[in-house]
Motif scaffolding. Sequence first.
Motif, PDB file in Angstrom:
ATOM      1  N   ALA A  87      18.180 -33.716 -10.938  1.00  0.00           N
ATOM      2  CA  ALA A  87      17.696 -33.986  -9.586  1.00  0.00           C
ATOM      3  C   ALA A  87      18.602 -34.943  -8.816  1.00  0.00           C
ATOM      4  CB  ALA A  87      16.281 -34.556  -9.651  1.00  0.00           C
ATOM      5  N   VAL A  91      18.732 -41.902  -4.613  1.00  0.00           N
ATOM      6  CA  VAL A  91      17.614 -41.090  -5.087  1.00  0.00           C
ATOM      7  C   VAL A  91      16.880 -41.800  -6.221  1.00  0.00           C
ATOM      8  CG1 VAL A  91      19.102 -39.766  -6.666  1.00  0.00           C
ATOM      9  CG2 VAL A  91      16.973 -38.761  -5.899  1.00  0.00           C
ATOM     10  N   VAL A 102      14.538 -40.640  -9.328  1.00  0.00           N
ATOM     11  CA  VAL A 102      14.130 -39.450 -10.067  1.00  0.00           C
ATOM     12  C   VAL A 102      13.037 -39.851 -11.051  1.00  0.00           C
ATOM     13  CG1 VAL A 102      14.901 -37.624 -11.617  1.00  0.00           C
ATOM     14  CG2 VAL A 102      16.475 -38.532  -9.885  1.00  0.00           C
ATOM     15  N   PHE A 137       2.163 -38.301  -7.129  1.00  0.00           N
ATOM     16  CA  PHE A 137       3.240 -38.577  -6.180  1.00  0.00           C
ATOM     17  C   PHE A 137       2.746 -38.999  -4.797  1.00  0.00           C
ATOM     18  CE2 PHE A 137       5.892 -36.965  -9.444  1.00  0.00           C
ATOM     19  CZ  PHE A 137       7.175 -37.400  -9.173  1.00  0.00           C
ATOM     20  N   ARG A 173      15.511 -41.058  -1.405  1.00  0.00           N
ATOM     21  CA  ARG A 173      14.725 -39.851  -1.659  1.00  0.00           C
ATOM     22  C   ARG A 173      14.039 -40.016  -3.014  1.00  0.00           C
ATOM     23  NH1 ARG A 173      16.904 -35.072  -4.094  1.00  0.00           N
ATOM     24  NH2 ARG A 173      18.955 -36.050  -4.000  1.00  0.00           N
ATOM     25  N   THR A 184      12.022 -38.132  -5.976  1.00  0.00           N
ATOM     26  CA  THR A 184      11.867 -36.737  -6.379  1.00  0.00           C
ATOM     27  C   THR A 184      11.558 -36.600  -7.866  1.00  0.00           C
ATOM     28  OG1 THR A 184      12.956 -34.581  -6.274  1.00  0.00           O
ATOM     29  CG2 THR A 184      14.349 -36.439  -6.830  1.00  0.00           C
ATOM     30  N   ARG A 185      11.044 -35.432  -8.231  1.00  0.00           N
ATOM     31  CA  ARG A 185      10.729 -35.187  -9.645  1.00  0.00           C
ATOM     32  C   ARG A 185      11.972 -34.802 -10.430  1.00  0.00           C
ATOM     33  NH1 ARG A 185       5.560 -31.340 -10.324  1.00  0.00           N
ATOM     34  NH2 ARG A 185       6.532 -31.008 -12.349  1.00  0.00           N
TER      35      ARG A 185
END
Lengths: 387, 387
Positions: free
Chosen positions: A210, A317, A319, A332, A352, A354-355
Amino acid sequence: MGRESSGPLRLLRETHEERVLSVLRTRGPLTRAQLAEHTNLSRATLSSIVQTLLSNQTLTERRGEETGSAVRGRGRPVSVVTLNPAGGLALGMDLGQRRIQVTIANVAHEFVASGAVACAERTPWARRLQLALDLVDDLTTRHDMSLNSLAGIGVGVVGPVPADADPSGLVRSSDRVALVRDTLRERFGVPVFVDNNTRLAALAEAVWGAGSGVDSALYLRLSYGVGGGLVLGGRLFAGAGGAAGELGHISVDHDGPPCSCGGRGCLERYVSLTTLQAQCDNILDARDQKARDLLADAGARIGEVLAAACNTVNPEVVVIGGELAETGDHLFKPLGAAFRRFTHSQVHRTVRVTRAVLGPDAAARGGIALVLTATPAEPEWRRTSCS
Amino acid sequence: MGRESSGPLRLLRETHEERVLSVLRTRGPLTRAQLAEHTNLSRATLSSIVQTLLSNQTLTERRGEETGSAVRGRGRPVSVVTLNPAGGLALGMDLGQRRIQVTIANVAHEFVASGAVACAERTPWARRLQLALDLVDDLTTRHDMSLNSLAGIGVGVVGPVPADADPSGLVRSSDRVALVRDTLRERFGVPVFVDNNTRLAALAEAVWGAGSGVDSALYLRLSYGVGGGLVLGGRLFAGAGGAAGELGHISVDHDGPPCSCGGRGCLERYVSLTTLQAQCDNILDARDQKARDLLADAGARIGEVLAAACNTVNPEVVVIGGELAETGDHLFKPLGAAFRRFTHSQVHRTVRVTRAVLGPDAAARGGIALVLTATPAEPEWRRTSCS
C-alpha cells in the motif's frame, strides 16, 4: 564506451552502473524514465549503460503491463527494465507467533516460491528454525531450484530486535537473534539479516504494498500484539535503539496499567486482539453490536495515537495491517475521525491513511526487501576482479 | 593524479572531490579520519584529493583545538581540514515574533558577523524584512565585508511553511513566504530558502549545538509558542506536508479546547509561556512556589508528548530549547520522569534528553545550515566549465 575502455573511464562507468544496478535491486522493474529519475543520471549516459547491461544480460527488458508497480494507472503499455532474474535469489523467513513462512524471490522482484506451516505459540526457537529449514528444503525440491545464487536471508522474529549500532551499549542482541543468525549463516554461507517481523511487514508494504512508490510510510499492525515500523527513503528507519515505529507502546492512558515494555497505559493493552477477544468472542464479526462498539472505541484510540505519530513525522502514508484492519469501516471510520480531530491541519491534509494490501507473507517479503537493500548490487565477479 | 589528467579520470576524480567538498560544507572542519568515514573514500584516494585541494587553496588546514566540534573531548591536538573561508558566505535570517536576527558565516563554518533588533509583535512582514535588510547593510559596512561570494540566504519565519513538494496540492506557499523569497532573491541574486524558524533552530542545534555529531535529533522549543523539528542524517526532515516535528500540536487532552491548528487539546495550549504567564507572572522564577508547581505539571505533559514522539522515531537525542527550558531541573526532572514512565525501555535507554545550547541566534544559524546543505559544494567555475 565498450568494455575495452581504459582504467579510469571504466571506474567512472562502473560507479554509474552500480547506481543503476542498486536502484533496480531495491525498487524492482522500472521504466527508463523512472530509472533516470532515481539514478539522477542523464538520459544519454543511462541509455548507454542500460544498452551495455542488456547486451551482457545483466538486465532484461519486458512489457510494462507484466509488472504492476512500475506502470500503475497508465493505459499505455511501456517497456520496463529489470535485473536479470537469473542474477540471484533472496530468501525471506517469518518466524511468527503462530506461523512459519518462507518466501523466495529473485533479484528481478519475482516471487518464485512460497510456503507456510502453523506452529504452536510456545514452540521453542530452535524448533521454529527447523520448521523453516524444512520448508526451504521442501520448496527447493518442489520447484527444482538451486540456492547457489542466494544473495542473503532476511528473517523476521517476534519481539524487539535491538539495533546493531546501539550507542548506549545497554541493549544486546538477544539469544534468539544470535541463534537464528548463526544457524542460517553456517548452513547457507550468506549474509543473514534479522529484524522484528512487524517492521519487516512495514518494509514490504512500502516496497510492494500500500505504500509502494512513496518516500515515507508509517505502518501499524493490529493483531494479537500491536506493533509498527517506519520506512523512510525505501529503507527501514531503526532509530537509536532499533525501536522506531513502536506505536503499540504509545500511552493512551496516563493512569493505565504498567506494560512489559516499561511504559504504562500502552495502546496495545487496549486494542490488541487478545484484549478485545477477552471482551467479545466475535470481535471480528461486525454483525455483533458489542463488537461494533468495541471496534469504535479501539478505532478512536488508534486514531489518536496515529495523530501523535504523524504530527511527529508527517509521513506520506499510514498503512494499517493485521486481522483487526480487516473489519474495515467499523474500525476505520472512528479511527479516521479521531485522526482528523487530533492532527495539525497541515498533517491530515497530506497524510493518506490506508489498509495494508499484502497477505500473511508480508514479513517474509520484508525479509527479501531487507536482503535486496542491504547486499551489494554489483555481481561477485566484479567485486573480486576489481579490488 | 594531477590536473593534467585525461577526461574520464578527471570526471571520476571530480566525483570524489565533490563528495569531499560536500561533506566539509555540511559538517564543517573535520579530521582526515572523520572525513574518510563520512566520504567513504579510501585513505589513499582521500589523501591525494585533500593534497590537491589544499595546494589549490580550495581547502585549508589548521590545528584541531581551534574547532571545538571536530575534536570534542580529545586531549591531543589534531589537524583538521576545512573549506577555505574565502570560498563563500552564507546568510541566515530569523524574522521572529519579537526579534529580527541576521547572522553571516563562511563555508568554513566560521560565524563572521551577527546582529539583532527587537520588533513589536504585530510588525508587518514587509517592515520586518526591511529591518533585516538594514541589519545586513549595517553588518557589511561595520565589518567592511562584500557579499559578492554569497552562496545563498536561509530565512526563518514564524508559523507553518508548507513543503514545496506537497503532494496534495492543498497547502500553498503563503504570501509572507513568497514576499520574503522574492524580495531577497531579487535583491541578492542568490538562492533563498525559507522555513519555519523553530525548524531552523532544530537544524542549528543538530549541526552546531546539543545534537552535534548525531544522526537523528528531535528538537522541542518551549517559548510563547511550542514547536519543534526533526533532523535526520544532518538534514531537516520535512515530511509530506512540511509539518514533521510539530510536537506542540500533539494532543494531551482528548476533551481539550480546539486549537487553531485544527487539532484539539494541543500541548501548546497547556505549556506555552503565554498560557503559563497568564497563571503566574513569575513563571520563570523558580523561587516562586506556584511557578514550581506549574513547571512540574508542564514538565509531566511535555515528557508524555516526547515519549509518544520518541516511540515513533527513537532519535539519538532530544534537544529542548526556548525560555522555559532555562528553568532547568524544575522542568526537566518531572519531564524526565514522565518520559521514562511512558516510553518503551528500548527507547528511553537509547535516547538522550538534553537542553539546547545555542543562543537566540539559533534560527538564523539554522538558515545558514540550510544554505550549506542545499547549495552545491563545487565552485562555480567548475560547474560552468564542465557542462
